[in-house]
Design an enzyme around this catalytic site. Sequence first.
Site, mmCIF file in Angstrom:
data_model
loop_
_atom_site.group_PDB
_atom_site.id
_atom_site.type_symbol
_atom_site.label_atom_id
_atom_site.label_comp_id
_atom_site.label_asym_id
_atom_site.label_seq_id
_atom_site.Cartn_x
_atom_site.Cartn_y
_atom_site.Cartn_z
ATOM 1 N N VAL A 1 43.624 11.143 64.146
ATOM 2 C CA VAL A 1 42.821 10.928 62.852
ATOM 3 C C VAL A 1 41.583 10.308 63.434
ATOM 4 C CG1 VAL A 1 42.698 9.159 60.967
ATOM 5 C CG2 VAL A 1 44.682 10.067 61.759
ATOM 6 N N GLU B 1 38.308 23.395 62.881
ATOM 7 C CA GLU B 1 39.829 24.138 63.267
ATOM 8 C C GLU B 1 39.685 25.698 63.446
ATOM 9 O OE1 GLU B 1 42.377 21.815 63.697
ATOM 10 O OE2 GLU B 1 40.655 20.482 63.528
ATOM 11 N N ASP C 1 42.486 19.195 56.205
ATOM 12 C CA ASP C 1 42.313 18.515 57.478
ATOM 13 C C ASP C 1 42.180 17.199 57.339
ATOM 14 O OD1 ASP C 1 41.936 18.227 60.427
ATOM 15 O OD2 ASP C 1 40.221 17.523 59.687
ATOM 16 N N GLY D 1 32.582 23.645 68.404
ATOM 17 C CA GLY D 1 33.966 23.251 68.498
ATOM 18 C C GLY D 1 34.509 22.124 67.715
ATOM 19 N N LYS E 1 47.227 16.663 63.722
ATOM 20 C CA LYS E 1 47.542 15.889 62.685
ATOM 21 C C LYS E 1 48.104 16.654 61.909
ATOM 22 C CE LYS E 1 43.256 17.857 62.992
ATOM 23 N NZ LYS E 1 42.011 17.675 63.664
ATOM 24 N N LYS F 1 45.039 13.792 57.750
ATOM 25 C CA LYS F 1 44.616 12.598 58.293
ATOM 26 C C LYS F 1 44.978 11.606 57.448
ATOM 27 C CE LYS F 1 41.185 14.776 61.155
ATOM 28 N NZ LYS F 1 39.683 15.045 61.155
ATOM 29 N N GLY G 1 35.384 16.712 68.993
ATOM 30 C CA GLY G 1 34.790 17.171 69.947
ATOM 31 C C GLY G 1 35.589 16.945 71.193
HETATM 32 P P1 NDP Z 1 41.783 24.827 70.817
HETATM 33 O O1 NDP Z 1 42.048 26.187 69.705
HETATM 34 O O2 NDP Z 1 40.461 24.838 71.350
HETATM 35 O O3 NDP Z 1 42.935 24.929 71.838
HETATM 36 C C1 NDP Z 1 44.218 25.334 71.711
HETATM 37 C C2 NDP Z 1 44.809 25.482 73.079
HETATM 38 O O4 NDP Z 1 46.324 25.838 72.845
HETATM 39 C C3 NDP Z 1 44.310 26.770 73.845
HETATM 40 O O5 NDP Z 1 44.211 26.354 75.271
HETATM 41 C C4 NDP Z 1 45.580 27.839 73.769
HETATM 42 O O6 NDP Z 1 45.412 28.591 74.756
HETATM 43 C C5 NDP Z 1 46.511 27.014 73.520
HETATM 44 N N1 NDP Z 1 47.605 27.858 72.848
HETATM 45 C C6 NDP Z 1 47.593 28.481 71.723
HETATM 46 N N2 NDP Z 1 48.735 28.795 71.427
HETATM 47 C C7 NDP Z 1 49.578 28.487 72.490
HETATM 48 C C8 NDP Z 1 51.042 28.995 72.697
HETATM 49 N N3 NDP Z 1 51.739 29.702 72.025
HETATM 50 N N4 NDP Z 1 51.384 28.647 74.153
HETATM 51 C C9 NDP Z 1 50.981 27.942 74.963
HETATM 52 N N5 NDP Z 1 49.198 27.628 74.691
HETATM 53 C C10 NDP Z 1 48.971 27.938 73.508
HETATM 54 O O7 NDP Z 1 42.131 23.751 69.813
HETATM 55 P P2 NDP Z 1 41.475 22.171 70.073
HETATM 56 O O8 NDP Z 1 41.644 21.467 71.575
HETATM 57 O O9 NDP Z 1 40.377 22.242 69.299
HETATM 58 O O10 NDP Z 1 42.495 21.365 69.410
HETATM 59 C C11 NDP Z 1 43.977 21.002 69.559
HETATM 60 C C12 NDP Z 1 44.426 20.025 69.070
HETATM 61 O O11 NDP Z 1 43.732 18.776 68.773
HETATM 62 C C13 NDP Z 1 44.718 20.577 67.479
HETATM 63 O O12 NDP Z 1 45.784 19.808 66.995
HETATM 64 C C14 NDP Z 1 43.600 19.886 66.877
HETATM 65 O O13 NDP Z 1 43.851 19.616 65.239
HETATM 66 C C15 NDP Z 1 43.388 18.677 67.432
HETATM 67 N N6 NDP Z 1 42.151 17.945 67.360
HETATM 68 C C16 NDP Z 1 40.930 18.484 67.729
HETATM 69 C C17 NDP Z 1 39.663 18.053 67.593
HETATM 70 C C18 NDP Z 1 38.453 18.607 68.165
HETATM 71 O O14 NDP Z 1 37.622 18.119 68.123
HETATM 72 N N7 NDP Z 1 38.556 20.145 68.554
HETATM 73 C C19 NDP Z 1 39.672 16.553 67.226
HETATM 74 C C20 NDP Z 1 40.892 16.134 67.109
HETATM 75 C C21 NDP Z 1 41.977 16.612 66.977
HETATM 76 P P3 NDP Z 1 44.494 29.598 75.331
HETATM 77 O O15 NDP Z 1 43.069 28.734 75.762
HETATM 78 O O16 NDP Z 1 44.876 30.342 76.468
HETATM 79 O O17 NDP Z 1 43.767 30.373 74.451
HETATM 80 N N1 HSE Z 2 38.007 20.051 62.576
HETATM 81 C C1 HSE Z 2 38.339 18.496 62.779
HETATM 82 C C2 HSE Z 2 37.089 17.936 62.022
HETATM 83 C C3 HSE Z 2 38.257 18.150 64.099
HETATM 84 O O1 HSE Z 2 36.142 18.606 61.960
HETATM 85 O O2 HSE Z 2 36.810 16.708 61.900
HETATM 86 C C4 HSE Z 2 38.931 16.685 64.491
HETATM 87 O O3 HSE Z 2 40.009 16.385 63.871
#
Ligand code: NDP
Ligand code: HSE
Length: 443
Positions: free
Chosen positions: A134, A192, A203, A189, A107, A207, A304
């Site tokens: 979102v 952010e 955040d 998890g 987002k 959205k 999640g």
């Molecule tokens: P995480 O921090 O759990 O994961 C991020 C991933 O990106 C990791 O695998 C990390 O690698 C990788 N990464 C970071 N930097 C680099 C780089 N330079 N090159 C390659 N890979 C890289 O984040 P989330 O999964 O929680 O979130 C991902 C996206 O989803 C974000 O935009 C977030 O806002 C969005 N989002 C998340 C939600 C949630 O519930 N968590 C819900 C809705 C949206 P490594 O694992 O090796 O460290």
């Molecule tokens: N950090 C965000 C939240 C993840 O707590 O809602 C989903 O976008």
Amino acid sequence: MQKPLTLGIAGLGTVGAGLLQLLDQHKDRLAERVGRQLRVGGVSARTRNKDRGVGLEGVAWFDDPVALATDPGIDVFVELIGGSDGVAKAAVEAALKAGKPVVTANKALIAEHGLALARLAEEKGVALNFEAAVAGGIPVIKTLRESLSANVVRRVYGILNGTCNYILTTMTEEQRSFDEVLKEAQARGYAEADPTFDIGGFDTAHKLAILTSLAFGTEIAFDEIHVEGIESITQADIEAAEDMGYRIKLLGVAMKTASGIEARVHPAMVHRDSAIAEVSGVTNAVAIDADFCGSLLLIGPGAGAHPTASAVAGDIVDIARGSLVAPFLTPTASLKPYKRTKLGEHQGAYYVRLSVYDRPGAIASIAKRMGDREVSIESIVQRRPPGMGAKRAPGAPALVVMITHETTEEAMRLAVDAIEQDGKVSERPQVIRIEKLNGDDRS
Ligand code: NDP
Ligand code: HSE
């Protein structure tokens, strides 16, 4: 059956690993539904040897997400790294320039660079899908972009951040401290990488910026949103809200007004018996008022691994089926410039918590300052401060909570400034807007 659709997935954290699990678990079902295999051709993350809970044998590894995004063997680029700039943006731009459809959950990226990215996607005639950006698993982008595409939307609002809702709910139900509950949300998890994005309201604002553009056909304008976080909410506010029949929720609200668009993110009082007040924990809720459809309320998991992966996978399925919609519903060339309504014009009732020196005439002086600005008090209660026994030093601050009738933000701000300057309170009064919700005839 058509040839497989090959995915390049950058980011294998909470969401990326959830997506790998889903694609593995539902491999055959998805192939049946879309008429082709969805196959992971390449992945990228920071650490190569981390256990992601799913086997990646035979999947190409890329240290550089940009190289993955442009790899000729990849049909669709899936960005799950995060961050508005840096490698996520570089990789998404590279994929679009190479004519590859993109799916992202990011987002921050869409709120800050969505317009330029959407232009690029339109130029290349490829999809830019961001359902997961979102409200996690709630299909609100599709609802606005597809199901309600023939309506005029008047207002969109909701609980858009799971972390904040989790913190406020747990503080309410378990009387636990802000810091302790935040740590728990991070461990699960939800938060952010930098949790100030969550608790500071940014955040939610990211959205809301996306929803505003989709709902009102305007250029995306994250910087024009008024943002307040939940850091200032205390147990005293939570208890006073409960006593007065309200709950505190971090809301994002965007509506059309006579002078433009009012978009704001802040803690709000909502009536305890409203549907939104019942939305607890990490759950999100999005309400939409549309002219022909009427009012909708979508409630579901806002964060999640699995819910977010579900939204990402839905976007991939759309691409596999050949569906192509303008990223912001209205093609970018026809999006209108964003015109902000001044927050001072906002009309509503307010909750005010004051720490008043308990001396004769203090309340009279406060009431006068409110009256001077035509702010009418609906109810006023003097409460014992939490943790303080019956004995208090003469003149020590007392907790006074009031609810006003509807007024304007400008009048409220001027009244509070005057009260503060009079020296009858020991700190700046806490002011929380009371939000009038769909179907809510009370103030
Ligand atoms: P995480 O921090 O759990 O994961 C991020 C991933 O990106 C990791 O695998 C990390 O690698 C990788 N990464 C970071 N930097 C680099 C780089 N330079 N090159 C390659 N890979 C890289 O984040 P989330 O999964 O929680 O979130 C991902 C996206 O989803 C974000 O935009 C977030 O806002 C969005 N989002 C998340 C939600 C949630 O519930 N968590 C819900 C809705 C949206 P490594 O694992 O090796 O460290
Ligand atoms: N950090 C965000 C939240 C993840 O707590 O809602 C989903 O976008």
